[in-house]
Design a protein around this motif. Structure first.
Motif, PDB file in Angstrom:
ATOM      1  N   LEU A  91      43.056 -34.992  10.770  1.00 37.03           N
ATOM      2  CA  LEU A  91      44.048 -33.953  10.510  1.00 37.03           C
ATOM      3  C   LEU A  91      45.426 -34.274  11.088  1.00 37.03           C
ATOM      4  O   LEU A  91      46.334 -33.445  11.029  1.00 37.03           O
ATOM      5  CB  LEU A  91      43.555 -32.610  11.072  1.00 37.03           C
ATOM      6  N   GLN A  92      45.586 -35.462  11.639  1.00 38.14           N
ATOM      7  CA  GLN A  92      46.876 -35.834  12.210  1.00 38.14           C
ATOM      8  C   GLN A  92      47.907 -36.058  11.109  1.00 38.14           C
ATOM      9  O   GLN A  92      47.569 -36.350   9.974  1.00 38.14           O
ATOM     10  CB  GLN A  92      46.729 -37.094  13.076  1.00 38.14           C
ATOM     11  N   ARG A  93      49.173 -35.883  11.473  1.00 36.08           N
ATOM     12  CA  ARG A  93      50.321 -36.068  10.584  1.00 36.08           C
ATOM     13  C   ARG A  93      50.389 -35.016   9.476  1.00 36.08           C
ATOM     14  O   ARG A  93      50.905 -35.269   8.385  1.00 36.08           O
ATOM     15  CB  ARG A  93      50.365 -37.485  10.019  1.00 36.08           C
ATOM     16  N   HIS A  94      49.877 -33.806   9.800  1.00 38.93           N
ATOM     17  CA  HIS A  94      49.974 -32.677   8.861  1.00 38.93           C
ATOM     18  C   HIS A  94      50.605 -31.459   9.527  1.00 38.93           C
ATOM     19  O   HIS A  94      50.504 -30.359   8.992  1.00 38.93           O
ATOM     20  CB  HIS A  94      48.591 -32.325   8.304  1.00 38.93           C
ATOM     21  N   GLY A  95      51.216 -31.641  10.699  1.00 39.73           N
ATOM     22  CA  GLY A  95      51.911 -30.537  11.354  1.00 39.73           C
ATOM     23  C   GLY A  95      51.101 -29.743  12.352  1.00 39.73           C
ATOM     24  O   GLY A  95      51.630 -28.837  13.012  1.00 39.73           O
TER      25      GLY A  95
END
Length: 167
Positions: A91-95
């Protein structure tokens, strides 16, 4: 996935999931510095439970799964120390990291009268440095606790409106 990610206060029942996620998330950091003895990888469940009882610990949930977490404390001078901001790799780099950071900042100002925020990150942790800078943090110091590990301290003041809301 179908379920939206929610952010809430962590409970004692979240401790094991947080610790497992912390271990997963800090593996790349340990590899980056060739130091697998860093505190997030050696922290015990009992120590984490103590943090749950004494600080502000938030979790991000996707359904029943803990997919992110962040911790904060405020000292007598009003300095909020934010630590162990973690997001599951998928879920990284999705805010989500930014959402967790904003949520802990808001809680520390409103519930614990924080006047400034401070955090530490590795000098070679470019993604972390980028995130913190994008949220208004500025470097205020560096330290070299080990031969391999260099840390950058970043700070920002609590926004006037957030401080007034917490007063």
């Amino acid at each position: 996935m179908g379920t939206s990610v929610t952010i809430s206060a962590a409970t004692d029942q979240d401790a094991e999931q947080i610790l497992k996620l912390q271990y997963l998330c800090y593996q790349p950091e340990a590899a980056r510095y060739d130091d697998y003895g860093i505190e997030p990888l050696t922290q015990s469940l009992a120590a984490l439970r103590a943090e749950l009882g004494g600080g502000c610990v938030l979790v991000a949930r996707l359904g029943a799964e803990v997919v992110g977490s962040v911790r904060g404390t405020v000292d007598a001078t009003g300095t909020a120390k934010i630590a162990k901001l973690i997001v599951h790799p998928r879920l990284q780099r999705h805010g989500l990291g930014g959402r967790l950071l904003a949520a802990v900042e808001q809680r520390l100002a409103a519930e614990r009268s924080a006047k400034r925020y401070r955090l530490l990150t590795g000098q070679r942790s470019e993604g972390d440095l980028r995130l913190y800078r994008s949220h208004g943090y500025a470097p205020v110091g560096t330290e070299q606790p080990t031969r391999r590990l260099g840390l950058t301290t970043l700070e920002k003041p609590v926004a006037a409106e957030a401080y007034a809301a917490g007063a």
